[in-house]
Scaffold this motif. Structure first.
Motif, short mmCIF file in Angstrom:
data_model
loop_
_atom_site.label_atom_id
_atom_site.label_comp_id
_atom_site.label_asym_id
_atom_site.label_seq_id
_atom_site.Cartn_x
_atom_site.Cartn_y
_atom_site.Cartn_z
N ASP A 29 0.87 -1.18 0.00
CA ASP A 29 0.00 0.00 0.00
C ASP A 29 0.91 1.23 0.00
O ASP A 29 1.53 1.55 1.01
CB ASP A 29 -0.90 -0.02 1.24
N HIS B 49 1.30 6.70 1.04
CA HIS B 49 2.13 7.88 1.33
C HIS B 49 3.40 7.92 0.49
O HIS B 49 4.16 8.88 0.59
CB HIS B 49 2.49 7.93 2.81
N THR C 193 -3.29 5.74 -3.11
CA THR C 193 -4.40 6.69 -3.03
C THR C 193 -4.07 7.94 -3.83
O THR C 193 -2.91 8.26 -4.04
CB THR C 193 -4.70 7.06 -1.56
C1 LIG Z 1 -1.60 3.63 4.52
C2 LIG Z 1 -2.93 4.17 4.10
N1 LIG Z 1 -3.72 3.43 3.29
C3 LIG Z 1 -4.91 3.88 2.89
C4 LIG Z 1 -5.40 5.11 3.28
C5 LIG Z 1 -6.76 5.55 2.85
O1 LIG Z 1 -6.67 6.45 1.80
P1 LIG Z 1 -7.91 7.40 1.43
O2 LIG Z 1 -7.80 8.61 2.27
O3 LIG Z 1 -7.72 7.68 -0.02
O4 LIG Z 1 -9.15 6.63 1.69
C6 LIG Z 1 -4.62 5.90 4.12
C7 LIG Z 1 -5.13 7.22 4.54
O5 LIG Z 1 -4.77 7.82 5.49
C8 LIG Z 1 -3.35 5.44 4.54
O6 LIG Z 1 -2.58 6.16 5.34
#
Ligand SMILES: Cc1ncc(COP(=O)(O)O)c(C=O)c1O
Length: 451
Positions: A263, A266, A294
């Motif tokens: 994921d 960031h 994201t």
């Molecule tokens: C590691 C991680 N994954 C997923 C997300 C979720 O992303 P979104 O804000 O686009 O829903 C976040 C959001 O803070 C995140 O820090």
């Protein structure tokens, strides 16, 4: 997320509702009761005796009314400006607007959300497509903008295919639960984000957590299981700002026949020579099986994606319920994302600028004795550790010109309270210096740093 939180919420399954909620009987006018209320947190109102689903509402309300003015009001403060490096923020306690605060709270790492090119693209799209897409992407919600952005993202990531979700949260939930089933095994880093944990729960697969960034522990957690195995890590851990050792983790995955999902919420668009993310930076872009990210952080917009092989995306298109059964992103948002993605590719100096700013801020904070943890990214935790006083400190920072988010249990472990600072390429040296001086001055009053 803390070690404790993930271990308890998933690994042990549903906790037994053994203890009734530790309800507070307090007189709202009694200010001495507030410190006692601050000893409590959301976890005290999660399970409780009684048969009425509303049983916890009144005690929670009573507690929240006390702790809100004592610090919880620092969450959900309304901004009256774009998430730029300076923001005007409404102080909901005093009903004043605090103007020109140095902003370390937004994830606008490249300063793209308010770039003129992005706003122009959004305006033009609104004129043609209106406000929303009015349908699931599977049915009527896909426009030509969505199709083009999909292809552009796949080309940028260098992958066969990409699929876009309404948020990064739903990208994790939809991908993990779309792929894994009851009887399979998912092993995630203990600090995995809530959206990863929720995907694990929803999948009904067996869930385990390995010690943060420890390939040896991953090896142990994967051992002795035969069947489908998925390992999940993040590109940058958002509470600590550190990154995983991907080559070593991949070696363990291959040994056990596990697939690796990263994921890059960031890290995408800011790490790596071309901004693909941490996997590119560590030279393993092609070895990682599933790439998630994201658009709400470095691209300054909204939405999430999964990138990988065409077969993976074809399969997920049929099984990712968080996309299938949810409205497609607004075409205007997609238009803004297309403009942001173009800027990421045309302006690599934004990344250089970001890393210069990160190095400068690390130096400014270190010189002032501010405790900053072991971050190696644009997310810098300022370690306070005092769960009671973090809100007082947060209030002073807010009043004195710095907008930054306090994070305390259960988002991090007990006695690991911190401010999470996000650095942007758009910050000027003056912003950083003013911010560092204010932080050092306020923390100095609490004996947290010498200033
Ligand atoms: C590691 C991680 N994954 C997923 C997300 C979720 O992303 P979104 O804000 O686009 O829903 C976040 C959001 O803070 C995140 O820090």
């Amino acid at each position: 997320m803390s070690d404790n939180t993930n271990e308890s919420s998933v690994a042990r399954g549903k906790a037994e509702p053994s203890a009734p909620p530790r309800r507070l009987d307090v007189d709202e006018t009694d200010t001495a009761a507030v410190p006692a209320a601050m000893e409590y947190d959301y976890t005290n109102f999660y399970f409780g005796a009684g048969d009425d689903p509303f049983a916890l509402l009144a005690p929670f309300d009573e507690w929240y009314r006390q702790v809100k003015p004592a610090g919880y009001y620092l969450y959900e403060l309304p901004l009256h400006t774009a998430p730029g490096t300076r923001v005007d923020v409404e102080d909901t306690k005093t009903n004043e607007i605090r103007r020109g605060l140095v902003n370390f709270a937004s994830y606008n790492y490249l300063g793209l959300s308010y770039r003129p090119e992005v706003k122009k693209a959004i305006h033009e799209a609104v004129d043609i497509y209106g406000g929303g897409s009015s349908g699931s992407p599977i049915l009527s919600g896909t426009t030509d903008l969505h199709r083009r952005f999909n292809d552009e993202m796949a080309a940028f990531k260098g992958k066969e295919a990409v699929m876009v979700f309404p948020t990064g949260y739903s990208a994790n939930v939809g991908t993990i639960a779309g792929l894994m089933r009851s009887g399979d095994l998912i092993v995630a880093d203990q600090f995995a984000h809530a959206s990863i944990v929720d995907g694990m729960i929803l999948s009904k697969a067996k869930s385990r957590f390995f010690r943060h960034n420890r390939p040896d522990d991953l090896d142990r957690k994967l051992s002795g299981f035969s069947g489908k195995k998925l390992v999940i890590v993040e590109g940058v851990y958002s509470m600590d700002g550190d990154v995983p050792p991907l080559p070593e983790l991949l070696e363990v995955c291959r040994k056990h026949g596990a697939r690796l999902l990263i994921d890059e919420a960031h890290s995408a668009f800011v790490f790596g020579p071309t901004g693909k993310g941490l996997a590119e930076a560590q030279g393993v872009e092609d070895e990682v099986d599933i790439h998630i990210g994201t658009f709400s952080k470095s691209l300054g917009g909204q939405g999430g994606y999964v990138a990988g092989s065409q077969q993976l995306i074809n399969y997920l298109r049929g099984f990712s319920r968080s996309r299938f059964f949810s409205c497609a992103l607004s075409p205007a948002v997609v238009a803004g994302l297309r403009a942001s993605l173009e800027l990421v590719q045309k302006e690599p100096h934004l990344r250089t600028q970001l890393w210069d700013n990160v190095a400068h801020m690390q130096k400014l904070l270190a010189e002032r004795g501010v405790p900053i943890g072991d971050s190696t990214s644009q997310v810098i935790p300022i370690m306070i550790r005092d769960d009671a006083r973090i809100f007082m400190i947060g209030e002073e920072l807010f009043r004195e010109g710095v907008f930054i988010n306090p994070v305390r249990y259960p988002a991090v472990g007990k006695h690991k309270s911190r401010f999470r600072m996000s650095i942007s390429a758009a910050h000027t040296k003056h912003d950083l210096e003013e911010g560092a001086n204010t932080i050092a001055r306020v923390l100095g009053r609490y004996g947290i740093c010498q200033s």
